[in-house]
Design a protein around this motif. Structure first.
Motif, PDB file in Angstrom:
ATOM      1  N   ARG A 225      -5.554  -3.803  -9.299  1.00  0.00           N
ATOM      2  CA  ARG A 225      -6.745  -4.823  -9.600  1.00  0.00           C
ATOM      3  C   ARG A 225      -7.562  -4.466 -10.633  1.00  0.00           C
ATOM      4  O   ARG A 225      -7.906  -5.048 -11.580  1.00  0.00           O
ATOM      5  N   LYS A 226      -7.938  -2.996 -10.684  1.00  0.00           N
ATOM      6  CA  LYS A 226      -8.846  -2.594 -11.848  1.00  0.00           C
ATOM      7  C   LYS A 226      -8.088  -2.340 -13.047  1.00  0.00           C
ATOM      8  O   LYS A 226      -8.920  -2.748 -14.190  1.00  0.00           O
ATOM      9  N   LEU A 227      -6.874  -2.203 -12.947  1.00  0.00           N
ATOM     10  CA  LEU A 227      -6.275  -2.056 -14.205  1.00  0.00           C
ATOM     11  C   LEU A 227      -5.854  -3.418 -14.888  1.00  0.00           C
ATOM     12  O   LEU A 227      -6.121  -3.663 -16.268  1.00  0.00           O
ATOM     13  N   THR A 228      -5.751  -4.369 -13.994  1.00  0.00           N
ATOM     14  CA  THR A 228      -5.556  -5.787 -14.537  1.00  0.00           C
ATOM     15  C   THR A 228      -7.000  -6.271 -15.273  1.00  0.00           C
ATOM     16  O   THR A 228      -6.987  -6.799 -16.477  1.00  0.00           O
ATOM     17  N   ILE A 229      -8.130  -6.024 -14.899  1.00  0.00           N
ATOM     18  CA  ILE A 229      -9.359  -6.225 -15.400  1.00  0.00           C
ATOM     19  C   ILE A 229      -9.317  -5.679 -16.502  1.00  0.00           C
ATOM     20  O   ILE A 229      -9.750  -6.375 -17.878  1.00  0.00           O
ATOM     21  N   LEU A 230      -9.205  -4.100 -16.938  1.00  0.00           N
ATOM     22  CA  LEU A 230      -9.331  -3.422 -17.988  1.00  0.00           C
ATOM     23  C   LEU A 230      -8.363  -3.781 -19.100  1.00  0.00           C
ATOM     24  O   LEU A 230      -8.710  -3.962 -20.459  1.00  0.00           O
ATOM     25  N   ALA A 231      -7.058  -4.120 -18.744  1.00  0.00           N
ATOM     26  CA  ALA A 231      -5.983  -4.773 -19.543  1.00  0.00           C
ATOM     27  C   ALA A 231      -6.406  -6.080 -20.128  1.00  0.00           C
ATOM     28  O   ALA A 231      -6.481  -6.134 -21.378  1.00  0.00           O
ATOM     29  N   ARG A 232      -6.970  -7.000 -19.531  1.00  0.00           N
ATOM     30  CA  ARG A 232      -7.473  -8.233 -19.978  1.00  0.00           C
ATOM     31  C   ARG A 232      -8.472  -8.189 -21.054  1.00  0.00           C
ATOM     32  O   ARG A 232      -8.518  -8.703 -22.056  1.00  0.00           O
ATOM     33  N   LEU A 233      -9.670  -7.035 -20.702  1.00  0.00           N
ATOM     34  CA  LEU A 233     -10.660  -6.894 -21.635  1.00  0.00           C
ATOM     35  C   LEU A 233     -10.123  -6.292 -22.893  1.00  0.00           C
ATOM     36  O   LEU A 233     -10.637  -6.577 -24.056  1.00  0.00           O
ATOM     37  N   ALA A 234      -8.950  -5.555 -22.644  1.00  0.00           N
ATOM     38  CA  ALA A 234      -8.540  -5.074 -24.058  1.00  0.00           C
ATOM     39  C   ALA A 234      -7.591  -5.655 -24.818  1.00  0.00           C
ATOM     40  O   ALA A 234      -7.231  -5.541 -25.779  1.00  0.00           O
ATOM     41  N   GLY A 235      -7.519  -6.936 -24.151  1.00  0.00           N
ATOM     42  CA  GLY A 235      -6.962  -8.027 -25.090  1.00  0.00           C
ATOM     43  C   GLY A 235      -5.349  -8.473 -24.576  1.00  0.00           C
ATOM     44  O   GLY A 235      -4.836  -9.031 -25.113  1.00  0.00           O
ATOM     45  N   LEU A 236      -5.023  -7.662 -23.454  1.00  0.00           N
ATOM     46  CA  LEU A 236      -3.561  -8.027 -22.824  1.00  0.00           C
ATOM     47  C   LEU A 236      -3.541  -9.487 -21.638  1.00  0.00           C
ATOM     48  O   LEU A 236      -4.479  -8.894 -20.882  1.00  0.00           O
ATOM     49  N   PRO A 237      -2.935 -10.297 -21.768  1.00  0.00           N
ATOM     50  CA  PRO A 237      -3.204 -11.474 -20.881  1.00  0.00           C
ATOM     51  C   PRO A 237      -2.423 -11.223 -19.644  1.00  0.00           C
ATOM     52  O   PRO A 237      -1.458 -11.871 -19.421  1.00  0.00           O
ATOM     53  N   VAL A 238      -2.593 -10.109 -18.895  1.00  0.00           N
ATOM     54  CA  VAL A 238      -2.011  -9.729 -17.751  1.00  0.00           C
ATOM     55  C   VAL A 238      -2.061 -10.812 -16.894  1.00  0.00           C
ATOM     56  O   VAL A 238      -3.054 -11.284 -16.312  1.00  0.00           O
ATOM     57  N   GLU A 239      -0.746 -11.290 -16.210  1.00  0.00           N
ATOM     58  CA  GLU A 239      -0.733 -12.707 -15.198  1.00  0.00           C
ATOM     59  C   GLU A 239      -1.370 -12.072 -13.977  1.00  0.00           C
ATOM     60  O   GLU A 239      -2.069 -12.918 -13.437  1.00  0.00           O
ATOM     61  N   SER A 240      -0.880 -10.966 -13.303  1.00  0.00           N
ATOM     62  CA  SER A 240      -1.729 -10.937 -12.172  1.00  0.00           C
ATOM     63  C   SER A 240      -1.508  -9.282 -11.704  1.00  0.00           C
ATOM     64  O   SER A 240      -0.795  -8.813 -12.591  1.00  0.00           O
TER      65      SER A 240
END
Ligand code: NHO
Length: 361
Positions: A225-240
């Motif tokens: 969950r934490k990685l999902t948040i950081l990846a999205r902030l870094a610009g990756l549209p991680v689905e879940s």
């Protein structure tokens, strides 16, 4: 109440919520203007609020809430109540509730800001993530969630600053779980042989470092969950958080245990599996880490081996460490390190976010 009053609604009064209320009480004294007024507080069973928005005393809110016989209103009714407050309103969500998280877009659209350590909204579906930030952009209401990663450590604010100032984040790597940090720092320490795996899990549970059912830490989902948040902030549209590889440390045979107690009872018979993993690292040590390779769009969570000289290998206690590799920082990453779990440090991130929101209202 006047327009210079800010109305604060606190949902959740557990480990983090109680620490937050103490910090809010002290903040209200230190910063008398604008006036910070607690107008609502609730747990999953009880609520405390006044129809005229008059302030709840911060000195004994928890006791008065415990004595209250009012059940919480629906979240829709809560948003309606806050949107009619005679001043700006902020929801502080100190729960881990998915239902509360899914109310953020409605609250934001109604002009109510959100401050929270709850990971659910930002690591759920990508659609919910988009709905939240679109609602915030449209209404001007703010949403801050520093403590959803690394407790009070400046992880999210640092990443946002890097991105917004035009640096190029190439990789993020680290230890994102206080529980996993404690377990591996004691199971596979730099010096000495470390304890048995099941013994260390038992110790972590007794110290209150794990969730009530330790499988909720060992399955890797909290880190995912934490990685999902950081990846999205870094610009990756991680689905879940389940859309990339996550290594679970729960032995297959124990996935179906009906309780955490049964799991703890049976865990010792799997100590040999973990011993083998520890031994196969040779001169290196094993650690449970998460990494995001932004260019390769690669996110993963699991065991990796590290040279004893690596900062991840030398972590202490239940500390977190997060390394940001960027174009500006070159081969020496920007590193954030320190306590990554606990009520007071998690609440500190929430209070700091609240101060940021107040400054912008
Ligand atoms: P508790 O103690 O279970 O309290 C939850 C409260 O929410 C209770 O009062 C409950 O009645 C209320 N509640 C639940 N659902 C509700 C609803 N629908 N309506 C109203 N009230 C409701 O949980 P905590 O420990 O106080 O945690 C609160 C939030 O902070 C959670 O979202 C949690 O994930 C987050 N948080 C906690 C920590 C921590 O250290 N305790 C951390 C980060 C975020 O950095 C920490 C962390 O990640 C620890 C992690 N296990 C690790 O790294 O090992």
């Amino acid at each position: 109440a006047s327009a210079s009053t800010i109305f604060i609604a606190v949902i959740g009064a557990g480990g983090v919520g109680k620490c937050f209320l103490t910090q809010l009480r002290d903040l209200a004294v230190r910063r008398p203007s604008p006036k910070l007024s607690l107008c609502y507080i609730a747990t999953s069973r009880k609520a405390l609020y006044n129809d005229d928005y008059s302030a709840i005393n911060l000195d004994n809110a928890i006791d008065v809430l415990a004595a209250s016989s009012k059940a919480p209103p629906t979240l829709t009714d809560l948003v309606a109540y806050l949107s009619k407050a005679p001043g700006k309103a902020i929801i502080v969500d100190n729960t881990s509730s998915q239902d509360v998280a899914e109310t953020y877009p409605t609250a934001l659209k109604a002009g109510v800001s959100i401050v929270t350590p709850n990971k659910k909204a930002f690591s759920g579906s990508y659609q919910l993530w988009q709905d939240i930030f679109q609602a915030s952009a449209a209404s001007g209401a703010k949403v801050y969630h520093e403590s959803s990663v690394g407790a009070g450590l400046p992880v999210i604010s640092t990443l946002k600053d890097l991105v917004e100032t035009g640096d190029e984040v190439t990789k993020i790597e680290g230890v994102f779980s206080g529980t996993m940090s404690f377990l591996f720092n004691s199971f596979a320490p730099l010096t000495g042989s470390g304890g048995k795996w099941s013994e260390e899990v038992k110790k972590a549970k007794a110290l209150g470092y794990t969730e009530p059912d330790p499988r909720d830490d060992l399955n890797g989902l909290d880190v995912a969950r934490k990685l999902t948040i950081l990846a999205r902030l870094a610009g990756l549209p991680v689905e879940s958080p389940t859309s990339f590889p996550v290594e679970s440390l729960i032995p297959k045979e124990l996935e179906s245990c009906s309780s955490g107690d049964e799991f703890m009872e049976k865990l010792p018979s799997f100590d040999q599996q973990m011993e083998e993993k520890k031994a196969s690292a040779g001169d290196k040590v094993i650690r449970f880490v998460g990494s995001i390779d932004v260019g390769a769009k690669d996110v993963k969570v699991g065991l990796q081996t590290f040279d004893p000289s690596h900062p991840i290998a030398a972590l202490k206690g239940s500390d977190n460490i997060i390394s940001f590799y960027t174009k500006r920082y070159g081969s020496n990453p920007l590193i954030v390190q320190g306590a990554g779990a606990g009520g007071d440090v998690t609440a500190m991130g929430v209070t700091a976010d609240l101060i940021k929101v107040i400054g912008q209202l």
